[in-house]
Design a protein around this motif. Structure first.
Motif, PDB file in Angstrom:
ATOM      1  N   TYR A  96       0.850  -1.217   0.071  1.00  0.00           N
ATOM      2  CA  TYR A  96       0.014  -0.120   0.111  1.00  0.00           C
ATOM      3  C   TYR A  96       1.002   1.203  -0.045  1.00  0.00           C
ATOM      4  CZ  TYR A  96      -3.602   3.647   1.583  1.00  0.00           C
ATOM      5  OH  TYR A  96      -4.338   4.529   1.731  1.00  0.00           O
ATOM      6  N   ILE A 107      -6.041   2.301   5.570  1.00  0.00           N
ATOM      7  CA  ILE A 107      -6.196   0.962   5.097  1.00  0.00           C
ATOM      8  C   ILE A 107      -6.252   0.152   6.323  1.00  0.00           C
ATOM      9  CG2 ILE A 107      -3.482   0.782   5.102  1.00  0.00           C
ATOM     10  CD1 ILE A 107      -3.311  -1.431   3.006  1.00  0.00           C
ATOM     11  N   ILE A 126       3.538  -1.103   4.088  1.00  0.00           N
ATOM     12  CA  ILE A 126       2.734   0.093   3.833  1.00  0.00           C
ATOM     13  C   ILE A 126       3.297   1.397   4.228  1.00  0.00           C
ATOM     14  CG2 ILE A 126       0.668   1.289   5.135  1.00  0.00           C
ATOM     15  CD1 ILE A 126      -0.541  -1.555   6.099  1.00  0.00           C
ATOM     16  N   PRO A 131      -2.294   2.830   9.262  1.00  0.00           N
ATOM     17  CA  PRO A 131      -2.901   1.755   9.006  1.00  0.00           C
ATOM     18  C   PRO A 131      -3.255   0.814  10.154  1.00  0.00           C
ATOM     19  CG  PRO A 131      -0.663   1.534   8.824  1.00  0.00           C
ATOM     20  CD  PRO A 131      -0.782   2.896   9.004  1.00  0.00           C
ATOM     21  N   PRO A 161       0.993   3.266  12.758  1.00  0.00           N
ATOM     22  CA  PRO A 161       0.360   1.872  12.483  1.00  0.00           C
ATOM     23  C   PRO A 161      -0.283   1.500  14.000  1.00  0.00           C
ATOM     24  CG  PRO A 161       2.722   1.782  11.842  1.00  0.00           C
ATOM     25  CD  PRO A 161       2.515   3.139  12.654  1.00  0.00           C
TER      26      PRO A 161
END
Length: 267
Positions: A96, A107, A126, A131, A161
Protein backbone atom coordinates in the motif's frame (compact mmCIF):
# COMPACT_ATOMS: atom_id res chain seq x y z
CA UNK A 1 -23.23 1.99 -6.76
CA UNK A 2 -20.12 -0.17 -6.37
CA UNK A 3 -18.61 -1.37 -9.60
CA UNK A 4 -15.91 -3.81 -10.60
CA UNK A 5 -17.44 -6.56 -8.47
CA UNK A 6 -16.31 -10.12 -9.02
CA UNK A 7 -18.55 -13.14 -8.95
CA UNK A 8 -18.48 -15.95 -6.37
CA UNK A 9 -15.62 -18.33 -6.96
CA UNK A 10 -14.48 -16.42 -10.03
CA UNK A 11 -10.96 -17.11 -11.29
CA UNK A 12 -9.79 -13.55 -11.87
CA UNK A 13 -6.44 -14.50 -13.30
CA UNK A 14 -4.63 -17.71 -13.97
CA UNK A 15 -1.19 -17.68 -15.59
CA UNK A 16 -1.77 -14.20 -16.99
CA UNK A 17 -0.33 -10.75 -16.58
CA UNK A 18 -2.60 -9.34 -13.88
CA UNK A 19 -5.70 -7.22 -13.34
CA UNK A 20 -5.46 -3.43 -13.29
CA UNK A 21 -8.21 -1.15 -11.96
CA UNK A 22 -7.85 2.65 -11.96
CA UNK A 23 -10.42 5.07 -10.62
CA UNK A 24 -12.07 7.24 -13.23
CA UNK A 25 -15.53 7.94 -11.83
CA UNK A 26 -15.03 10.28 -8.88
CA UNK A 27 -14.51 9.83 -5.12
CA UNK A 28 -17.58 7.61 -4.62
CA UNK A 29 -16.32 5.04 -7.09
CA UNK A 30 -15.49 1.75 -5.37
CA UNK A 31 -13.99 -1.56 -6.45
CA UNK A 32 -15.31 -4.65 -4.71
CA UNK A 33 -13.48 -7.94 -5.14
CA UNK A 34 -15.14 -10.84 -3.34
CA UNK A 35 -14.56 -14.60 -3.34
CA UNK A 36 -11.94 -14.49 -6.07
CA UNK A 37 -8.83 -16.46 -7.00
CA UNK A 38 -5.61 -14.93 -8.36
CA UNK A 39 -3.42 -17.86 -9.30
CA UNK A 40 -0.03 -18.00 -11.00
CA UNK A 41 0.99 -15.56 -13.65
CA UNK A 42 4.09 -13.51 -14.31
CA UNK A 43 2.39 -10.19 -13.59
CA UNK A 44 1.07 -8.46 -10.49
CA UNK A 45 -2.04 -10.27 -9.26
CA UNK A 46 -4.16 -7.17 -8.66
CA UNK A 47 -3.38 -3.45 -9.02
CA UNK A 48 -6.12 -1.14 -7.70
CA UNK A 49 -6.15 2.65 -7.57
CA UNK A 50 -9.23 3.95 -5.80
CA UNK A 51 -11.50 2.89 -2.96
CA UNK A 52 -11.30 -0.87 -2.66
CA UNK A 53 -12.93 -3.62 -0.63
CA UNK A 54 -11.23 -6.97 -1.02
CA UNK A 55 -12.75 -9.96 0.79
CA UNK A 56 -12.50 -13.76 0.85
CA UNK A 57 -9.92 -13.79 -1.95
CA UNK A 58 -6.93 -16.08 -2.47
CA UNK A 59 -3.61 -15.00 -4.00
CA UNK A 60 -1.32 -17.94 -4.73
CA UNK A 61 1.64 -18.76 -6.96
CA UNK A 62 2.20 -15.17 -8.10
CA UNK A 63 5.82 -14.67 -9.04
CA UNK A 64 6.22 -11.18 -10.45
CA UNK A 65 7.60 -8.37 -8.30
CA UNK A 66 6.96 -6.06 -6.63
CA UNK A 67 3.78 -7.50 -5.06
CA UNK A 68 0.78 -9.79 -5.35
CA UNK A 69 -1.57 -6.92 -4.47
CA UNK A 70 -0.61 -3.30 -5.15
CA UNK A 71 -2.58 -0.33 -3.86
CA UNK A 72 -0.83 2.77 -5.23
CA UNK A 73 -0.72 6.32 -3.90
CA UNK A 74 -4.15 7.77 -3.25
CA UNK A 75 -6.28 9.41 -0.57
CA UNK A 76 -8.73 6.52 -0.78
CA UNK A 77 -9.71 3.93 1.79
CA UNK A 78 -8.95 0.26 1.48
CA UNK A 79 -10.37 -2.75 3.34
CA UNK A 80 -8.74 -6.18 2.98
CA UNK A 81 -10.45 -8.88 5.02
CA UNK A 82 -10.68 -12.66 5.21
CA UNK A 83 -8.10 -13.15 2.45
CA UNK A 84 -5.24 -15.62 2.01
CA UNK A 85 -1.80 -14.98 0.51
CA UNK A 86 -0.14 -18.36 0.08
CA UNK A 87 3.05 -19.51 -1.66
CA UNK A 88 3.70 -16.33 -3.63
CA UNK A 89 7.27 -15.45 -4.60
CA UNK A 90 6.53 -11.89 -5.71
CA UNK A 91 8.10 -10.36 -2.62
CA UNK A 92 5.48 -8.22 -0.96
CA UNK A 93 2.09 -9.89 -0.61
CA UNK A 94 0.45 -6.49 -0.11
CA UNK A 95 1.98 -3.12 -0.93
CA UNK A 96 0.00 0.00 0.00
CA UNK A 97 1.72 3.14 -1.22
CA UNK A 98 0.03 5.47 1.23
CA UNK A 99 -1.74 8.77 0.84
CA UNK A 100 -0.71 12.35 0.31
CA UNK A 101 -2.30 13.42 3.59
CA UNK A 102 -2.84 11.79 6.97
CA UNK A 103 -5.94 9.62 6.60
CA UNK A 104 -7.28 7.73 9.61
CA UNK A 105 -7.98 4.07 8.84
CA UNK A 106 -6.83 4.61 5.24
CA UNK A 107 -6.05 0.91 5.04
CA UNK A 108 -7.55 -1.78 7.25
CA UNK A 109 -6.32 -5.37 6.97
CA UNK A 110 -7.99 -8.00 9.14
CA UNK A 111 -8.49 -11.76 9.44
CA UNK A 112 -5.96 -12.65 6.72
CA UNK A 113 -3.40 -15.45 6.39
CA UNK A 114 0.10 -14.96 4.96
CA UNK A 115 1.86 -18.32 4.64
CA UNK A 116 4.75 -19.73 2.64
CA UNK A 117 5.51 -16.52 0.76
CA UNK A 118 9.01 -15.51 -0.31
CA UNK A 119 11.09 -12.96 -2.15
CA UNK A 120 11.99 -9.45 -1.10
CA UNK A 121 12.37 -8.26 2.47
CA UNK A 122 8.81 -7.74 3.74
CA UNK A 123 5.56 -9.70 3.53
CA UNK A 124 3.22 -6.73 4.03
CA UNK A 125 4.47 -3.20 3.33
CA UNK A 126 2.61 0.04 4.03
CA UNK A 127 3.83 3.55 3.29
CA UNK A 128 2.44 6.58 5.14
CA UNK A 129 -0.97 7.03 6.78
CA UNK A 130 -2.41 5.30 9.85
CA UNK A 131 -2.94 1.62 9.00
CA UNK A 132 -4.93 -0.67 11.24
CA UNK A 133 -3.98 -4.35 11.14
CA UNK A 134 -5.79 -6.96 13.23
CA UNK A 135 -6.27 -10.71 13.49
CA UNK A 136 -3.57 -11.65 10.99
CA UNK A 137 -1.48 -14.82 10.85
CA UNK A 138 2.04 -14.79 9.38
CA UNK A 139 3.67 -18.23 9.17
CA UNK A 140 6.56 -19.86 7.29
CA UNK A 141 7.29 -16.80 5.15
CA UNK A 142 10.78 -16.33 3.80
CA UNK A 143 11.05 -12.55 4.13
CA UNK A 144 13.10 -11.09 7.02
CA UNK A 145 10.17 -8.87 8.08
CA UNK A 146 6.51 -9.78 8.41
CA UNK A 147 5.45 -6.11 8.27
CA UNK A 148 7.15 -2.92 7.17
CA UNK A 149 6.01 0.66 7.76
CA UNK A 150 7.57 3.55 5.86
CA UNK A 151 7.24 7.32 5.75
CA UNK A 152 5.30 9.03 2.97
CA UNK A 153 6.85 8.84 -0.46
CA UNK A 154 6.32 12.50 -1.37
CA UNK A 155 4.91 14.14 1.77
CA UNK A 156 6.49 13.71 5.25
CA UNK A 157 3.24 12.79 7.04
CA UNK A 158 3.00 10.95 10.35
CA UNK A 159 2.97 7.16 10.32
CA UNK A 160 0.92 5.64 13.15
CA UNK A 161 0.43 1.89 12.62
CA UNK A 162 -1.90 0.08 15.03
CA UNK A 163 -1.37 -3.67 15.32
CA UNK A 164 -3.74 -5.88 17.32
CA UNK A 165 -4.13 -9.65 17.83
CA UNK A 166 -1.54 -10.69 15.24
CA UNK A 167 0.50 -13.90 15.14
CA UNK A 168 3.96 -13.96 13.58
CA UNK A 169 5.42 -17.46 13.67
CA UNK A 170 8.64 -17.97 11.75
CA UNK A 171 12.41 -18.01 11.98
CA UNK A 172 12.83 -14.38 11.02
CA UNK A 173 16.49 -13.53 10.62
CA UNK A 174 15.66 -9.91 11.36
CA UNK A 175 12.99 -8.01 13.28
CA UNK A 176 9.35 -9.04 12.61
CA UNK A 177 8.36 -5.39 12.09
CA UNK A 178 10.51 -2.93 10.17
CA UNK A 179 9.97 0.77 10.87
CA UNK A 180 11.34 3.48 8.60
CA UNK A 181 9.61 6.73 9.53
CA UNK A 182 10.74 9.84 11.39
CA UNK A 183 7.40 11.05 12.76
CA UNK A 184 4.75 8.80 14.26
CA UNK A 185 4.32 5.92 16.68
CA UNK A 186 3.91 2.16 16.41
CA UNK A 187 1.29 0.57 18.68
CA UNK A 188 1.21 -3.20 19.25
CA UNK A 189 -1.46 -4.88 21.38
CA UNK A 190 -2.35 -8.47 22.20
CA UNK A 191 0.00 -10.05 19.67
CA UNK A 192 2.25 -13.12 19.61
CA UNK A 193 5.58 -12.77 17.81
CA UNK A 194 6.96 -16.27 18.24
CA UNK A 195 10.63 -16.13 17.49
CA UNK A 196 11.54 -12.70 18.77
CA UNK A 197 10.61 -9.06 19.25
CA UNK A 198 13.72 -7.38 17.82
CA UNK A 199 13.67 -3.94 16.24
CA UNK A 200 10.96 -1.32 16.69
CA UNK A 201 8.53 -3.87 18.17
CA UNK A 202 10.88 -4.79 21.03
CA UNK A 203 9.58 -2.26 23.62
CA UNK A 204 6.09 -3.76 23.38
CA UNK A 205 6.94 -7.29 24.51
CA UNK A 206 5.28 -7.93 27.88
CA UNK A 207 3.00 -4.90 27.54
CA UNK A 208 -0.62 -4.69 26.36
CA UNK A 209 -0.98 -8.47 26.36
CA UNK A 210 1.92 -9.09 23.94
CA UNK A 211 3.69 -12.46 24.17
CA UNK A 212 6.42 -14.61 22.60
CA UNK A 213 5.05 -18.16 22.64
CA UNK A 214 4.31 -21.10 20.39
CA UNK A 215 0.86 -20.34 18.90
CA UNK A 216 0.16 -24.09 18.65
CA UNK A 217 -1.37 -24.33 15.19
CA UNK A 218 -3.39 -27.48 14.54
CA UNK A 219 -1.60 -28.60 11.36
CA UNK A 220 0.74 -26.08 9.77
CA UNK A 221 2.37 -28.76 7.61
CA UNK A 222 -0.97 -29.24 5.85
CA UNK A 223 -1.91 -25.56 5.84
CA UNK A 224 -4.15 -25.68 8.90
CA UNK A 225 -3.47 -22.54 10.96
CA UNK A 226 -6.43 -22.86 13.31
CA UNK A 227 -5.50 -23.01 16.99
CA UNK A 228 -5.24 -25.88 19.44
CA UNK A 229 -7.43 -25.65 22.53
CA UNK A 230 -4.31 -25.05 24.66
CA UNK A 231 -2.95 -22.24 22.49
CA UNK A 232 -2.02 -19.05 24.38
CA UNK A 233 -3.47 -17.17 21.40
CA UNK A 234 -6.99 -18.51 21.95
CA UNK A 235 -9.48 -16.26 23.73
CA UNK A 236 -10.13 -18.99 26.32
CA UNK A 237 -6.52 -18.74 27.49
CA UNK A 238 -5.85 -14.98 27.59
CA UNK A 239 -7.50 -11.65 28.34
CA UNK A 240 -7.06 -10.26 24.83
CA UNK A 241 -9.35 -12.33 22.67
CA UNK A 242 -8.27 -14.68 19.90
CA UNK A 243 -5.05 -13.71 18.12
CA UNK A 244 -4.48 -14.50 14.47
CA UNK A 245 -6.83 -15.12 11.58
CA UNK A 246 -8.45 -18.30 12.90
CA UNK A 247 -9.95 -19.62 16.11
CA UNK A 248 -10.26 -23.02 17.75
CA UNK A 249 -9.63 -25.92 15.38
CA UNK A 250 -8.48 -28.92 17.42
CA UNK A 251 -7.96 -30.25 20.93
CA UNK A 252 -10.35 -30.25 23.84
CA UNK A 253 -11.23 -27.18 25.87
CA UNK A 254 -11.46 -27.19 29.66
CA UNK A 255 -15.22 -26.85 29.45
CA UNK A 256 -15.50 -29.87 27.18
CA UNK A 257 -13.21 -31.94 29.41
CA UNK A 258 -15.31 -31.05 32.47
CA UNK A 259 -18.48 -32.09 30.67
CA UNK A 260 -16.96 -35.43 29.61
CA UNK A 261 -15.77 -36.07 33.17
CA UNK A 262 -19.24 -35.30 34.52
CA UNK A 263 -20.82 -37.77 32.12
CA UNK A 264 -18.29 -40.49 32.99
CA UNK A 265 -18.95 -40.02 36.69
CA UNK A 266 -22.56 -41.04 36.14
CA UNK A 267 -21.57 -44.59 35.15
Amino acid sequence: PPVGKSGPGMICISSGSGVVASRSSGPDFQYIVDDCLFSGGAGVGLFVQGNCELTQTLFTGISSRPASLILPISTDKVLVSDCRFIANSAGLSIYYAGSYTQVEDAIVVRRCLFAGNGGGSTTLGIRGSAPQLSELTFAANGQPHAMGFYEGQYTPIEVNPIIERIIVDSDHSDEPIYCDFAVGELTVRCSDFHGGWAGCAAPWLGLEGNIDADPMFCGPQSGDYTLHASSPCLDLNNDCGTMGAFGLGCGTTGVAESSISAVKSMY
